[in-house]
Design a protein around this motif. Structure first.
Motif, mmCIF file in Angstrom:
data_model
loop_
_atom_site.group_PDB
_atom_site.id
_atom_site.type_symbol
_atom_site.label_atom_id
_atom_site.label_comp_id
_atom_site.label_asym_id
_atom_site.label_seq_id
_atom_site.Cartn_x
_atom_site.Cartn_y
_atom_site.Cartn_z
ATOM 1 N N VAL A 82 0.838 -1.200 0.000
ATOM 2 C CA VAL A 82 0.000 0.000 0.000
ATOM 3 C C VAL A 82 0.872 1.249 0.000
ATOM 4 O O VAL A 82 0.683 2.163 -0.809
ATOM 5 N N ARG A 83 1.829 1.290 0.907
ATOM 6 C CA ARG A 83 2.694 2.475 1.020
ATOM 7 C C ARG A 83 3.392 2.806 -0.291
ATOM 8 O O ARG A 83 3.343 3.943 -0.782
ATOM 9 N N GLU A 84 4.058 1.804 -0.867
ATOM 10 C CA GLU A 84 4.842 2.061 -2.066
ATOM 11 C C GLU A 84 3.984 2.344 -3.291
ATOM 12 O O GLU A 84 4.416 3.049 -4.205
ATOM 13 N N SER A 85 2.764 1.818 -3.315
ATOM 14 C CA SER A 85 1.853 2.138 -4.424
ATOM 15 C C SER A 85 1.649 3.641 -4.521
ATOM 16 O O SER A 85 1.599 4.207 -5.628
ATOM 17 N N PHE A 86 1.557 4.298 -3.379
ATOM 18 C CA PHE A 86 1.381 5.754 -3.365
ATOM 19 C C PHE A 86 2.707 6.474 -3.615
ATOM 20 O O PHE A 86 2.799 7.352 -4.480
ATOM 21 N N TYR A 87 3.747 6.099 -2.880
ATOM 22 C CA TYR A 87 4.996 6.858 -2.981
ATOM 23 C C TYR A 87 5.706 6.667 -4.317
ATOM 24 O O TYR A 87 6.452 7.555 -4.746
ATOM 25 N N GLN A 88 5.476 5.543 -4.970
ATOM 26 C CA GLN A 88 6.115 5.318 -6.267
ATOM 27 C C GLN A 88 5.313 5.940 -7.416
ATOM 28 O O GLN A 88 5.812 6.001 -8.547
ATOM 29 N N ASN A 89 4.083 6.381 -7.156
ATOM 30 C CA ASN A 89 3.224 6.867 -8.239
ATOM 31 C C ASN A 89 2.716 8.291 -8.069
ATOM 32 O O ASN A 89 2.314 8.916 -9.045
ATOM 33 N N VAL A 90 2.730 8.810 -6.851
ATOM 34 C CA VAL A 90 2.231 10.170 -6.603
ATOM 35 C C VAL A 90 3.406 11.139 -6.612
ATOM 36 O O VAL A 90 4.370 10.978 -5.848
ATOM 37 N N ALA A 91 3.336 12.131 -7.459
ATOM 38 C CA ALA A 91 4.473 13.040 -7.661
ATOM 39 C C ALA A 91 4.773 13.892 -6.435
ATOM 40 O O ALA A 91 5.933 14.159 -6.126
ATOM 41 N N SER A 92 3.732 14.337 -5.727
ATOM 42 C CA SER A 92 3.957 15.234 -4.587
ATOM 43 C C SER A 92 3.121 14.800 -3.386
ATOM 44 O O SER A 92 2.024 15.320 -3.161
ATOM 45 N N PRO A 93 3.604 13.838 -2.600
ATOM 46 C CA PRO A 93 2.851 13.382 -1.428
ATOM 47 C C PRO A 93 2.504 14.504 -0.455
ATOM 48 O O PRO A 93 1.426 14.484 0.155
ATOM 49 N N ASP A 94 3.402 15.497 -0.298
ATOM 50 C CA ASP A 94 3.112 16.599 0.619
ATOM 51 C C ASP A 94 1.842 17.341 0.218
ATOM 52 O O ASP A 94 1.050 17.748 1.074
ATOM 53 N N GLN A 95 1.648 17.542 -1.052
ATOM 54 C CA GLN A 95 0.471 18.248 -1.535
ATOM 55 C C GLN A 95 -0.763 17.359 -1.602
ATOM 56 O O GLN A 95 -1.887 17.833 -1.417
ATOM 57 N N VAL A 96 -0.544 16.071 -1.867
ATOM 58 C CA VAL A 96 -1.678 15.190 -2.145
ATOM 59 C C VAL A 96 -2.273 14.562 -0.889
ATOM 60 O O VAL A 96 -3.488 14.591 -0.685
ATOM 61 N N PHE A 97 -1.425 13.985 -0.005
ATOM 62 C CA PHE A 97 -2.031 13.259 1.124
ATOM 63 C C PHE A 97 -1.353 13.460 2.475
ATOM 64 O O PHE A 97 -1.964 13.163 3.506
ATOM 65 N N HIS A 98 -0.126 13.942 2.561
ATOM 66 C CA HIS A 98 0.498 14.144 3.868
ATOM 67 C C HIS A 98 -0.316 15.145 4.693
ATOM 68 O O HIS A 98 -0.644 16.227 4.236
ATOM 69 N N GLY A 99 -0.628 14.768 5.933
ATOM 70 C CA GLY A 99 -1.355 15.661 6.826
ATOM 71 C C GLY A 99 -2.840 15.739 6.575
ATOM 72 O O GLY A 99 -3.558 16.433 7.309
ATOM 73 N N ARG A 100 -3.325 15.038 5.570
ATOM 74 C CA ARG A 100 -4.761 15.013 5.262
ATOM 75 C C ARG A 100 -5.382 13.702 5.757
ATOM 76 O O ARG A 100 -4.671 12.724 5.989
ATOM 77 N N PRO A 101 -6.702 13.666 5.885
ATOM 78 C CA PRO A 101 -7.327 12.392 6.232
ATOM 79 C C PRO A 101 -7.066 11.340 5.154
ATOM 80 O O PRO A 101 -6.949 11.654 3.968
ATOM 81 N N GLY A 102 -6.942 10.099 5.576
ATOM 82 C CA GLY A 102 -6.941 8.975 4.659
ATOM 83 C C GLY A 102 -8.312 8.327 4.694
ATOM 84 O O GLY A 102 -9.172 8.698 5.494
ATOM 85 N N MET A 103 -8.528 7.350 3.823
ATOM 86 C CA MET A 103 -9.830 6.685 3.777
ATOM 87 C C MET A 103 -9.641 5.255 3.302
ATOM 88 O O MET A 103 -8.845 4.978 2.403
ATOM 89 N N VAL A 104 -10.383 4.336 3.931
ATOM 90 C CA VAL A 104 -10.360 2.932 3.547
ATOM 91 C C VAL A 104 -11.790 2.482 3.283
ATOM 92 O O VAL A 104 -12.679 2.683 4.115
ATOM 93 N N ILE A 105 -11.997 1.878 2.127
ATOM 94 C CA ILE A 105 -13.297 1.307 1.783
ATOM 95 C C ILE A 105 -13.194 -0.196 1.987
ATOM 96 O O ILE A 105 -12.422 -0.875 1.312
ATOM 97 N N GLY A 106 -13.953 -0.734 2.939
ATOM 98 C CA GLY A 106 -13.889 -2.160 3.241
ATOM 99 C C GLY A 106 -13.737 -2.391 4.728
ATOM 100 O O GLY A 106 -13.588 -1.442 5.514
ATOM 101 N N GLY A 107 -13.749 -3.668 5.135
ATOM 102 C CA GLY A 107 -13.697 -3.936 6.564
ATOM 103 C C GLY A 107 -13.016 -5.228 6.951
ATOM 104 O O GLY A 107 -13.185 -5.703 8.066
#
Length: 310
Positions: free
Chosen positions: A120-145
């Motif tokens: 999960v971690r690397e899927s985001f960090y290897q594909n998102v150009a700017s984690p600081d702008q996109v998801f750092h410090g923001r809420p995350g979300m999980v669909i499923g249980g």
């Protein structure tokens, strides 16, 4: 071969190999794991192989991995939880998630870990150009249980700097179980069950979403409301990245299509499969990610998925 068709130990099939491991689970006929790891070993010049072991016989498996040439095993359903009491130790990820998908040797000891969190971690960090702008410090979300949801929560909280994580699911009991488990392991205080679209409308938008549900259209009212919650978050002004964990038989799902239409970056579930597998081989071979043939395995997985769609 044993009378029941399982691989015996020692096995003549591994005599020509320097090292071998297993893929232990049932059923596993659809798994690309042996092909994935063979691609890595061949490109590294290793006479290694991962052998499929479609079985529910735990005792037999525990005998097999004690072979001196065995480097460990991938573990899939239905054994990810059942294997834990048989291990000598767990990594922090394996203990915190409460599920083991990888066994490696540390001397004579068998250690379990959970590389799905790294996937999960690397899927985001290897594909998102700017984690600081996109998801750092923001809420995350999980669909499923289910178990995959726990791995996703762990990654969002512990690796991806998401102080709050929204949980969206048709079954409140499953959500309660995830929250209870994560709290017991020390990373669940920021979890929040979002059960209605109206509730979602009033909340800050997430920056990273992990979808861990099968690709079926919603039928029951609970499923439809969960989908409305998802759509409410996707329509927020901040557009982040969503990892769609469902990749079989196709990585193109309804949720992925909704996210793409709403302006989100869609990361296919094959990325999580690839990076959790690379993490497994990091444990087994001792090689860092930089020395592993990442593009080669991506090409092989892409080719296999193309065949499946024909």
């Amino acid at each position: 071969m044993a009378a029941n068709g399982l691989i015996t130990c020692p096995d003549p099939a591994v005599d020509h190999l320097d090292r071998h491991g297993y893929l232990f689970g049932w059923p596993i006929a659809h798994s690309m794991s042996p092909l994935f790891h063979q691609t890595i070993y061949d490109n590294l010049g290793l006479r290694w192989s991962q052998l499929p072991l479609p079985s529910t016989d735990m005792d037999h498996f525990l005998q097999l991995i004690r072979h001196p040439k065995c480097y460990g095993s991938a573990v899939t359903m239905p054994h990810k939880v059942a294997i834990i009491p048989h291990l000598d130790d767990l990594t922090p990820e394996g203990r915190a998630v409460g599920a083991c998908n990888t066994i490696f040797r540390r001397g004579s000891r068998f250690v379990g870990t959970n590389t799905d969190t790294i996937g999960v971690r690397e899927s985001f960090y290897q594909n998102v150009a700017s984690p600081d702008q996109v998801f750092h410090g923001r809420p995350g979300m999980v669909i499923g249980g289910g178990g995959a949801a726990r791995s996703a929560v762990y990654a969002l909280v512990n690796f991806m700097k998401c102080p709050t994580v929204y949980l969206v699911n048709r079954d409140a009991t499953e959500v309660d179980a995830v929250i209870g488990w994560c709290k017991s392991q020390g990373y669940g205080d920021g979890l929040q069950h979002v059960s209605t679209a109206a509730q979602a409308e009033a909340l800050a938008g997430p920056g990273a979403i992990v979808a861990c549900v099968p690709n079926f259209p919603p039928v029951t009212e609970a499923e439809k409301e969960a989908r409305r919650v998802t759509e409410a978050f996707l329509s927020k002004s901040h557009k982040g990245a969503i990892l769609e964990m469902c990749y079989h038989p196709t990585p193109w799902t309804e949720i992925a299509a909704l996210a793409e239409k709403a302006g989100w970056q869609v990361i296919l579930g094959t990325e999580a499969v690839i990076y959790q597998g690379l993490e497994q081989d990091r444990y087994w071979t001792g090689r860092p990610l930089e020395e592993l043939p990442v593009q080669k395995v991506k090409d092989v997985i892409s080719q296999e998925l193309s065949k499946a769609r024909l």
